[in-house]
Design an enzyme around this catalytic site. Structure first.
Site, PDB file in Angstrom:
ATOM      1  N   LYS A 180       0.760  -1.129  -0.048  1.00 41.51           N
ATOM      2  CA  LYS A 180      -0.278   0.008   0.024  1.00 41.51           C
ATOM      3  C   LYS A 180       0.787   1.359  -0.076  1.00 41.51           C
ATOM      4  O   LYS A 180       0.681   2.214  -0.926  1.00 41.51           O
ATOM      5  CB  LYS A 180      -0.864   0.053   1.145  1.00 41.51           C
ATOM      6  CG  LYS A 180      -2.034   1.136   1.199  1.00 41.51           C
ATOM      7  CD  LYS A 180      -2.574   1.328   2.476  1.00 41.51           C
ATOM      8  CE  LYS A 180      -1.547   2.524   3.121  1.00 41.51           C
ATOM      9  NZ  LYS A 180      -2.281   3.105   4.246  1.00 41.51           N
ATOM     10  N   ASP A 199      -6.380   0.707   0.508  1.00 40.45           N
ATOM     11  CA  ASP A 199      -6.207   1.128   1.910  1.00 40.45           C
ATOM     12  C   ASP A 199      -7.807   0.764   2.403  1.00 40.45           C
ATOM     13  O   ASP A 199      -8.404  -0.153   1.794  1.00 40.45           O
ATOM     14  CB  ASP A 199      -6.094   2.758   2.005  1.00 40.45           C
ATOM     15  CG  ASP A 199      -7.568   3.602   1.447  1.00 40.45           C
ATOM     16  OD1 ASP A 199      -8.301   2.826   0.768  1.00 40.45           O
ATOM     17  OD2 ASP A 199      -7.497   4.604   1.903  1.00 40.45           O
TER      18      ASP A 199
END
Ligand code: SF4
Length: 282
Positions: A180, A199
């Protein structure tokens, strides 16, 4: 009402999304053959050509549906980007590490003073995690975050000549950096779309929109990379993150105001004009 004609029922397949602008089932002027029609008594078996068309089945990741989602996201969020304040790849990396389990607003309160106090990656590399902890305490999980930031700074100085690498494999060698964070830095700073940022917003909304059934970020990313064109990976992540902040909240999403409403079949919608799908969850 003529004999044998029954009011149109909401489709059971969720294929209302193929009907452009059809927000309320049953309001279309068109009539369709319905599989729900009861068999007419004492009627000869109809020829195959006279039978209701067999449903092809609803495919939530059909290219035309995904294209429609992307088109509407473009209309809603034409030029959104990362909300974390930064002026370099290093600052973005630090801000992204600090944003875990926190909000961008909260991180943006902390980082201006943090980067004034420690203006270079070398300044961070010279710290111990304990020295950094007071400066990042308000972002939560500050001990782990301090370790990650200082560890990443040391590795960047020692192994990468003080430059944040623009390469996924190298970024993943930094402490505290998973896909991420690496995708945020690569996409937002280096403009390299090598993956999709997953996310909490992307996780939740991708499932609501039935673009994935997975629950692990890496598997969700793999699913999204299969159905979203690569040139849209960076923008799609930002758009979905903004959508999560503006409308598609974790609790009580504002479906009544959502332009995706008639093509969203999430099980936890707060308002719906279409059949909802039990397997599309937040
Ligand atoms: S209709 Fe509701 S659940 Fe679906 S994307 Fe919009 S806000 Fe989210």
């Amino acid at each position: 009402m003529p004999r044998g004609v029954v009011p149109r029922q909401p489709a059971r397949t969720g294929r209302q999304d193929r009907v452009k602008g059809a927000r309320v089932p049953g309001t279309s002027a068109k009539t369709t053959k319905s599989v729900a029609l009861p068999p007419k008594p004492r009627q000869a078996t109809p020829k195959p050509s006279a039978r209701p068309a067999k449903s092809k089945g609803y495919d939530p990741v059909a290219p035309e549906r995904v294209a429609e989602i992307l088109k509407r996201l473009d209309q809603m969020y034409p030029d959104v980007t990362c909300a974390l304040t930064h002026s370099s790849a290093w600052e973005l990396l630090v801000a992204t590490i600090l944003s875990a389990q926190s909000t961008d607003v909260n991180v943006n309160r902390v980082t201006p003073e943090l980067f004034r106090k420690y203006p270079t990656v070398e300044a961070f590399a010279a710290l111990t995690p304990e020295e950094l902890e007071p400066d990042v305490r308000s972002t939560g999980f500050f001990r782990n975050k301090s370790k990650s930031v200082v560890g990443a700074a040391k590795k960047i100085v020692n192994d990468f000549g003080g430059q944040v690498p623009d390469d996924m494999e190298k970024l993943l060698t930094l402490p505290g950096v998973a896909r991420k964070t690496a995708n945020v830095v690569l996409g937002t700073w280096f403009k390299k779309g090598v993956g999709v940022v997953v996310d909490t917003h992307v996780h939740r909304i991708s499932r609501r929109l039935e673009l994935t059934k997975e629950d692990e970020p890496q598997k969700i990313e793999q699913d999204l990379m299969k159905v979203i064109p690569q040139e849209k990976w960076i923008l799609f992540s930002h758009q979905i993150i903004w959508h999560g902040r503006k409308l598609c909240y974790a609790r009580k999403p504002k479906c009544v105001d959502c332009p995706l409403e008639d093509i969203c079949h999430a099980a936890d919608k707060t308002w719906s004009t279409v059949e909802i799908h039990k397997n599309a969850k937040a």
